[in-house]
Design a protein around this motif. Structure first.
Motif, PDB file in Angstrom:
ATOM      1  N   PRO A   1       0.838  -1.192   0.000  1.00 52.09           N
ATOM      2  CA  PRO A   1       0.000   0.000   0.000  1.00 52.09           C
ATOM      3  C   PRO A   1       0.876   1.246   0.000  1.00 52.09           C
ATOM      4  O   PRO A   1       2.093   1.150   0.133  1.00 52.09           O
ATOM      5  CB  PRO A   1      -0.801  -0.125   1.311  1.00 52.09           C
ATOM      6  N   LYS A   2       0.266   2.406  -0.153  1.00 45.72           N
ATOM      7  CA  LYS A   2       1.004   3.668  -0.192  1.00 45.72           C
ATOM      8  C   LYS A   2       1.887   3.811   1.051  1.00 45.72           C
ATOM      9  O   LYS A   2       1.439   3.586   2.161  1.00 45.72           O
ATOM     10  CB  LYS A   2      -0.005   4.826  -0.247  1.00 45.72           C
ATOM     11  N   PRO A   3       3.193   4.176   0.865  1.00 47.87           N
ATOM     12  CA  PRO A   3       4.095   4.303   2.013  1.00 47.87           C
ATOM     13  C   PRO A   3       3.554   5.259   3.062  1.00 47.87           C
ATOM     14  O   PRO A   3       2.982   6.307   2.745  1.00 47.87           O
ATOM     15  CB  PRO A   3       5.377   4.855   1.377  1.00 47.87           C
ATOM     16  N   LEU A   4       3.743   4.906   4.320  1.00 48.82           N
ATOM     17  CA  LEU A   4       3.228   5.693   5.422  1.00 48.82           C
ATOM     18  C   LEU A   4       4.339   6.023   6.414  1.00 48.82           C
ATOM     19  O   LEU A   4       5.175   5.195   6.705  1.00 48.82           O
ATOM     20  CB  LEU A   4       2.146   4.898   6.180  1.00 48.82           C
ATOM     21  N   MET A   5       4.348   7.245   6.915  1.00 50.20           N
ATOM     22  CA  MET A   5       5.227   7.629   8.008  1.00 50.20           C
ATOM     23  C   MET A   5       4.325   8.157   9.121  1.00 50.20           C
ATOM     24  O   MET A   5       3.293   8.759   8.870  1.00 50.20           O
ATOM     25  CB  MET A   5       6.210   8.717   7.571  1.00 50.20           C
ATOM     26  N   SER A   6       4.706   7.941  10.361  1.00 48.18           N
ATOM     27  CA  SER A   6       3.778   8.271  11.427  1.00 48.18           C
ATOM     28  C   SER A   6       4.449   8.519  12.760  1.00 48.18           C
ATOM     29  O   SER A   6       5.499   7.969  13.049  1.00 48.18           O
ATOM     30  CB  SER A   6       2.782   7.128  11.595  1.00 48.18           C
ATOM     31  N   ASP A   7       3.837   9.382  13.559  1.00 50.74           N
ATOM     32  CA  ASP A   7       4.252   9.563  14.944  1.00 50.74           C
ATOM     33  C   ASP A   7       3.324   8.784  15.860  1.00 50.74           C
ATOM     34  O   ASP A   7       3.616   8.593  17.029  1.00 50.74           O
ATOM     35  CB  ASP A   7       4.197  11.048  15.330  1.00 50.74           C
ATOM     36  N   LYS A   8       2.171   8.366  15.315  1.00 52.24           N
ATOM     37  CA  LYS A   8       1.183   7.627  16.103  1.00 52.24           C
ATOM     38  C   LYS A   8       1.092   6.205  15.569  1.00 52.24           C
ATOM     39  O   LYS A   8       1.177   5.973  14.372  1.00 52.24           O
ATOM     40  CB  LYS A   8      -0.189   8.307  16.012  1.00 52.24           C
ATOM     41  N   PHE A   9       0.878   5.297  16.478  1.00 54.69           N
ATOM     42  CA  PHE A   9       0.848   3.885  16.061  1.00 54.69           C
ATOM     43  C   PHE A   9      -0.225   3.152  16.818  1.00 54.69           C
ATOM     44  O   PHE A   9      -0.417   3.369  17.999  1.00 54.69           O
ATOM     45  CB  PHE A   9       2.213   3.252  16.338  1.00 54.69           C
ATOM     46  N   GLU A  10      -0.948   2.276  16.114  1.00 51.24           N
ATOM     47  CA  GLU A  10      -1.980   1.500  16.776  1.00 51.24           C
ATOM     48  C   GLU A  10      -1.861   0.044  16.350  1.00 51.24           C
ATOM     49  O   GLU A  10      -1.723  -0.258  15.178  1.00 51.24           O
ATOM     50  CB  GLU A  10      -3.362   2.027  16.392  1.00 51.24           C
ATOM     51  N   LEU A  11      -1.876  -0.849  17.307  1.00 47.57           N
ATOM     52  CA  LEU A  11      -1.786  -2.282  17.042  1.00 47.57           C
ATOM     53  C   LEU A  11      -3.011  -2.982  17.586  1.00 47.57           C
ATOM     54  O   LEU A  11      -3.346  -2.845  18.747  1.00 47.57           O
ATOM     55  CB  LEU A  11      -0.524  -2.855  17.701  1.00 47.57           C
ATOM     56  N   ASN A  12      -3.708  -3.722  16.725  1.00 43.93           N
ATOM     57  CA  ASN A  12      -4.815  -4.558  17.171  1.00 43.93           C
ATOM     58  C   ASN A  12      -4.429  -6.015  16.974  1.00 43.93           C
ATOM     59  O   ASN A  12      -4.139  -6.432  15.872  1.00 43.93           O
ATOM     60  CB  ASN A  12      -6.082  -4.282  16.337  1.00 43.93           C
ATOM     61  N   SER A  13      -4.356  -6.796  18.015  1.00 46.93           N
ATOM     62  CA  SER A  13      -4.150  -8.238  17.879  1.00 46.93           C
ATOM     63  C   SER A  13      -5.387  -8.926  18.438  1.00 46.93           C
ATOM     64  O   SER A  13      -6.393  -8.281  18.705  1.00 46.93           O
ATOM     65  CB  SER A  13      -2.872  -8.681  18.604  1.00 46.93           C
TER      66      SER A  13
ATOM     67  N   LYS B   1      16.243   3.080   1.385  1.00 41.80           N
ATOM     68  CA  LYS B   1      15.727   2.047   2.284  1.00 41.80           C
ATOM     69  C   LYS B   1      14.216   1.901   2.172  1.00 41.80           C
ATOM     70  O   LYS B   1      13.488   2.889   2.022  1.00 41.80           O
ATOM     71  CB  LYS B   1      16.091   2.396   3.733  1.00 41.80           C
ATOM     72  N   ASP B   2      13.752   0.670   2.233  1.00 41.99           N
ATOM     73  CA  ASP B   2      12.323   0.387   2.205  1.00 41.99           C
ATOM     74  C   ASP B   2      11.609   1.203   3.288  1.00 41.99           C
ATOM     75  O   ASP B   2      12.001   1.188   4.451  1.00 41.99           O
ATOM     76  CB  ASP B   2      12.107  -1.104   2.463  1.00 41.99           C
ATOM     77  N   ILE B   3      10.564   1.918   2.900  1.00 44.89           N
ATOM     78  CA  ILE B   3       9.912   2.859   3.812  1.00 44.89           C
ATOM     79  C   ILE B   3       9.301   2.154   5.023  1.00 44.89           C
ATOM     80  O   ILE B   3       9.340   2.667   6.142  1.00 44.89           O
ATOM     81  CB  ILE B   3       8.846   3.708   3.063  1.00 44.89           C
ATOM     82  N   TYR B   4       8.772   0.958   4.825  1.00 41.98           N
ATOM     83  CA  TYR B   4       8.182   0.225   5.947  1.00 41.98           C
ATOM     84  C   TYR B   4       9.262  -0.308   6.876  1.00 41.98           C
ATOM     85  O   TYR B   4       9.120  -0.275   8.088  1.00 41.98           O
ATOM     86  CB  TYR B   4       7.309  -0.928   5.435  1.00 41.98           C
ATOM     87  N   LEU B   5      10.329  -0.784   6.283  1.00 43.18           N
ATOM     88  CA  LEU B   5      11.436  -1.300   7.086  1.00 43.18           C
ATOM     89  C   LEU B   5      12.031  -0.177   7.927  1.00 43.18           C
ATOM     90  O   LEU B   5      12.324  -0.346   9.117  1.00 43.18           O
ATOM     91  CB  LEU B   5      12.496  -1.900   6.166  1.00 43.18           C
ATOM     92  N   LYS B   6      12.206   0.985   7.321  1.00 39.06           N
ATOM     93  CA  LYS B   6      12.759   2.137   8.039  1.00 39.06           C
ATOM     94  C   LYS B   6      11.831   2.558   9.178  1.00 39.06           C
ATOM     95  O   LYS B   6      12.275   2.823  10.300  1.00 39.06           O
ATOM     96  CB  LYS B   6      12.945   3.309   7.076  1.00 39.06           C
ATOM     97  N   SER B   7      10.518   2.599   8.910  1.00 36.55           N
ATOM     98  CA  SER B   7       9.548   2.990   9.936  1.00 36.55           C
ATOM     99  C   SER B   7       9.536   2.002  11.102  1.00 36.55           C
ATOM    100  O   SER B   7       9.501   2.392  12.269  1.00 36.55           O
ATOM    101  CB  SER B   7       8.146   3.080   9.327  1.00 36.55           C
ATOM    102  N   LEU B   8       9.561   0.694  10.784  1.00 36.27           N
ATOM    103  CA  LEU B   8       9.548  -0.330  11.828  1.00 36.27           C
ATOM    104  C   LEU B   8      10.811  -0.279  12.680  1.00 36.27           C
ATOM    105  O   LEU B   8      10.755  -0.425  13.902  1.00 36.27           O
ATOM    106  CB  LEU B   8       9.382  -1.710  11.208  1.00 36.27           C
ATOM    107  N   GLU B   9      11.956  -0.051  12.045  1.00 38.04           N
ATOM    108  CA  GLU B   9      13.210   0.038  12.793  1.00 38.04           C
ATOM    109  C   GLU B   9      13.158   1.207  13.783  1.00 38.04           C
ATOM    110  O   GLU B   9      13.587   1.081  14.940  1.00 38.04           O
ATOM    111  CB  GLU B   9      14.384   0.209  11.834  1.00 38.04           C
ATOM    112  N   LYS B  10      12.640   2.349  13.334  1.00 36.70           N
ATOM    113  CA  LYS B  10      12.541   3.515  14.221  1.00 36.70           C
ATOM    114  C   LYS B  10      11.579   3.248  15.372  1.00 36.70           C
ATOM    115  O   LYS B  10      11.840   3.610  16.519  1.00 36.70           O
ATOM    116  CB  LYS B  10      12.080   4.740  13.417  1.00 36.70           C
ATOM    117  N   LEU B  11      10.466   2.601  15.048  1.00 39.49           N
ATOM    118  CA  LEU B  11       9.454   2.327  16.069  1.00 39.49           C
ATOM    119  C   LEU B  11       9.961   1.323  17.098  1.00 39.49           C
ATOM    120  O   LEU B  11       9.781   1.500  18.309  1.00 39.49           O
ATOM    121  CB  LEU B  11       8.189   1.805  15.401  1.00 39.49           C
TER     122      LEU B  11
END
Length: 283
Positions: A30-42, A255-265
């Motif tokens: 999907p379209k690359p996303l950058m964020s300061d807010k994060f939500e996880l539903n398991s 760098k892959d945008i999702y990989l970069k975001s996950l590493e920062k998070l």
């Protein structure tokens, strides 16, 4: 498990991990996303940017699992023999420990200071030709009667959740680019001049005159196609750190945008977890 990312005032968008590690590519994400807010539903928990301390470890583990399902970029480094590719890569890895090195196999004898399993996997000709016959190699070449090549198993293992850096010849790099498209980032390491390259080869003291001339000719041929690379770095004498920093900049930009975001998070949450543990000990 469902990961949701919220960008400022935009609607929440979804990124759902699947079972196939190789399914995410620049063509079907999907379209690359950058964020300061994060939500996880398991299955039975919801975690927002206000994560309860007891849930942090679980969230970190979930994110690491997701990260491992994303295949990183292949940073392909090429350049003439004697230009200092290995030294630049070593300095680059020290600055970027999350990038994995892909260790190639070779049938040539180790040079002074080289170690098996660190610089190369040193194997005999019969073992290498068996890898060729069984189609186990990601890429390979022959130079001066010696084989050089990387196994598919080594590459795929190292790419899970990480960018990887690999050192190959320029013509092999172009073949990799043709196959992996945007997932391959080609970086050419060039000498300040051919005269300087020749001096470095002679200073190395590991080749006879005939081999030096072969390497210089191969170097000229690689330089002739270097304009087809994504980036070119001049490795100036005694300026290894400059070359490593430039390589770092190019790798980060690609760098892959999702990989970069996950590493920062993950890094942020691990820092938060450390602080929480410290506060609990004090309390």
């Amino acid at each position: 498990m469902l990961f949701k990312v919220n960008i400022a005032n935009e609607p929440i968008q979804t990124y759902k991990p699947q079972n196939n590690p190789g399914q995410y590519s620049s063509y079907n994400r999907p379209k690359p996303l950058m964020s300061d807010k994060f939500e996880l539903n398991s299955s039975n928990s919801t975690v927002t940017n206000k994560i309860q301390p007891k849930n942090i470890d679980k969230v970190i583990n979930d994110l690491k699992k997701l990260k491992s399902n994303i295949q990183g970029n292949i940073i392909v480094v090429s350049g003439p023999s004697g230009v200092g590719k290995d030294t630049v890569i070593d300095a680059f890895i020290k600055k970027n420990p999350d990038v994995n090195t892909v260790i190639s196999n070779t049938t040539r004898k180790p040079r002074p200071g080289e170690k098996d399993g660190v610089n190369f996997h040193f194997i005999d000709k019969e073992s290498f030709e068996k890898l060729i016959k069984e189609d186990e190699l990601f890429q390979y070449m022959k130079f001066n009667d010696n084989y050089y090549g990387t196994t598919k198993k080594e590459l795929n293992k190292k790419r899970q959740g990480h960018d990887v850096v690999i050192n190959v010849t320029a013509d092999e790099a172009l073949k990799i680019k043709e196959k992996y498209k945007d997932k391959a980032v080609l970086v050419f390491i060039a000498p300040p001049s051919l005269k300087e390259l020749e001096q470095r080869l002679r200073d190395r003291g590991t080749e006879k005159e005939e081999e030096i001339q072969k390497r210089l000719q191969a170097g000229r041929e690689q330089l002739a196609i270097s304009d087809q690379f994504d980036y070119k770095i001049i490795n100036k004498t005694n300026k290894i750190d400059e070359a490593a920093l430039e390589l770092t900049k190019h790798a980060s930009n690609e760098k892959d945008i999702y990989l970069k975001s996950l590493e920062k998070l993950i890094a942020l949450l691990e820092k938060t977890a450390t602080k929480s543990n410290t506060l609990r000990k004090i309390a």
